[in-house]
Design an enzyme around this catalytic site. Structure first.
Site, PDB file in Angstrom:
ATOM      1  CB  THR A   1      31.814  24.505  -0.043  1.00  0.00           C
ATOM      2  OG1 THR A   1      30.745  24.331   0.892  1.00  0.00           O
ATOM      3  CG2 THR A   1      31.312  24.234  -1.448  1.00  0.00           C
TER       4      THR A   1
ATOM      5  CE  LYS B   1      28.512  22.107   0.165  1.00  0.00           C
ATOM      6  NZ  LYS B   1      28.149  23.469   0.728  1.00  0.00           N
TER       7      LYS B   1
ATOM      8  CB  THR C   1      20.044  19.232   2.519  1.00  0.00           C
ATOM      9  OG1 THR C   1      21.143  19.643   3.331  1.00  0.00           O
ATOM     10  CG2 THR C   1      20.547  18.279   1.466  1.00  0.00           C
TER      11      THR C   1
ATOM     12  CD  GLU D   1      29.937  28.428   6.315  1.00  0.00           C
ATOM     13  OE1 GLU D   1      30.263  28.231   5.140  1.00  0.00           O
ATOM     14  OE2 GLU D   1      29.367  29.465   6.713  1.00  0.00           O
TER      15      GLU D   1
ATOM     16  CG  ASN E   1      29.867  32.832   6.409  1.00  0.00           C
ATOM     17  OD1 ASN E   1      29.459  32.470   5.323  1.00  0.00           O
ATOM     18  ND2 ASN E   1      29.848  32.051   7.487  1.00  0.00           N
TER      19      ASN E   1
END
Length: 423
Positions: free
Chosen positions: A152, A178, A189, A275, A418
């Site tokens: 993603t 992922k 996870t 991220e 985000n």
């Protein structure tokens, strides 16, 4: 001793994979749906999110995997299928049935996973229409398509495989996962698929998975958020031909050691690819009274937003580390605590070389001794903290136990990513 090999989820005998672009989300142009398949029925086990709010696919897979037998795993990465109610659960059921029809297996033996936007339904008709294409493209090199199809906000694909000898037979364990945001793992996870040709019972698989996860995936924190979709599954098809493992014996210990290599490698990759992250942060705690205490202290340090922000700013702020340790609730003696920062050149190799030792022989700077902050070389500290992997080394004098946890720095990009995730 296990050794690293290529192939990801297809490295073990009898496993095939594929990844395609189903077009589930208009803004996504890369592969978005993956399938992993064993040519024969597998013993299986799984661990799932501790979040009380669970995705419908998680509920479905948790129910089915209780039978300890699985043969395929399907995943889409555009919509989480969480907070979607009975319609979402029906989508999971229909997805499993569609995969089963194409592979001529039982729908009860299909793992269903999703990740992505929470609260919006999967475009069911689009997903189901592409299942025949997904199944038809299964191949031994399909891991390369599948590993990108499950990404993603990840910036790197994450896969690993190792081989070891058990009972005179070569046993292979492969995996892909992922994870980049909403990572504060407990019993799983974001998404991880493990495959092996080892002959091992479902009960022993679950025992190995639980023990391994405690020292690997559960020691990762990117942002303090535990996902609604955390899923970690393992399928074992027995094609290696080893004597079946049905108890915790020396063969089980070898299997566990190899599984730990895979899971630790992927756990670090998740942490490093948080991220917006610019560096991997490892906290290693030595000299604790027990392993649980060492891991708790390490995870509290790497989970602290103030520590993470200091890592981004290359600020050797030892007070934030001691503060995080102090509110962890773990039992340790602050007045006998030493803290160092460690790093070395070339840490970026980790993405290409899972066997690379990130910190051995690296430069270090001691910032705390016996609980007291020290004067230190600020220029050296800034240099050390500016590299792509940094270790916070904590040395206690409370015992001989060791523990590690992995996270990343907190950057402006985390907020940017985000702030408009749904688009």
């Amino acid at each position: 001793m296990a050794t690293f090999v290529q192939g990801g989820v297809c490295a073990a005998k009898g496993f095939l994979a594929n990844g395609i672009h189903s077009g589930l989300k208009a803004s996504r142009t890369t592969n978005d749906t993956a399938l992993v398949y064993s040519q024969n029925l597998c013993d299986a086990a799984g661990l799932f999110t501790s979040n009380k709010v669970k995705a419908e696919c998680v509920k479905y897979t948790m129910k089915k995997i209780q039978g300890k037998k699985m043969q395929a795993a399907v995943c889409n990465v555009c919509f989480a299928n969480a907070c979607t109610g009975p319609e979402g659960y029906e989508t999971a059921v229909l997805t499993a049935e569609a995969v089963a029809r194409e592979l001529k297996i039982s729908a009860d033996n299909v793992i269903v996973c999703s990740t992505g936007i929470i609260g919006q339904p999967i475009p069911r008709d689009v997903l189901l229409a592409h299942i025949p294409e997904l199944a038809a493209g299964l191949s031994k090199d399909g891991n390369e398509r599948a590993r990108t199809a499950i990404m993603t906000t990840d910036t790197h694909f994450k896969e690993c495989a190792v081989q070891t000898e058990i009972g005179g037979k070569t046993v292979t364990i492969g995996a892909m996962c992922k994870g980049s945001g909403m990572i504060h793992i407990n019993m799983g996870t974001m998404l991880s698929f493990v495959t092996t040709d080892c002959d091992i019972s479902g009960e022993m698989l679950e025992a190995a998975l639980r023990e391994s996860v405690a020292a690997t995936y559960n020691c990762v924190s990117v942002d303090g958020d535990t996902s609604t979709n955390d899923t970690l599954t393992i399928m074992a098809n027995g094609q290696a031909g080893n004597a079946r493992i049905t108890e915790k014996n020396s063969d089980w210990e070898k299997f566990l050691q190899a599984l730990n290599m895979v899971n630790e490698t992927l756990a670090k990759k998740i942490a490093a690819d948080g991220e917006g992250a610019s560096r991997l942060v490892e906290c290693a705690v030595n000299g604790a009274k027990d392993i649980a205490t060492a891991r708790r202290l390490a995870k509290e340090v790497i989970g602290s937003n103030l520590v993470k922000a200091a890592m981004f700013g290359r600020d050797a702020n030892c007070g934030r580390i001691l503060c995080a340790m102090g509110y962890s609730g773990a039992d340790f003696d602050p007045d006998k605590t030493t803290v160092r920062f460690v790093s070395k050149e070339g840490a970026a190799r980790y993405f290409d070389d899972p066997a690379a030792d990130l910190f051995a022989g690296g430069e270090s700077v001691e910032v705390v001794r016996d609980g007291v902050g020290l004067a230190f070389d600020e220029e050296l500290a800034t240099k050390i903290l500016g590299r792509e992997a940094v270790q916070i080394l904590v040395e206690l004098q409370d015992g001989s136990a060791q523990g590690k946890a992995w996270g990343c720095d907190l950057t402006y990009d985390y907020v940017n990513i985000n702030g408009d995730y749904r688009s």
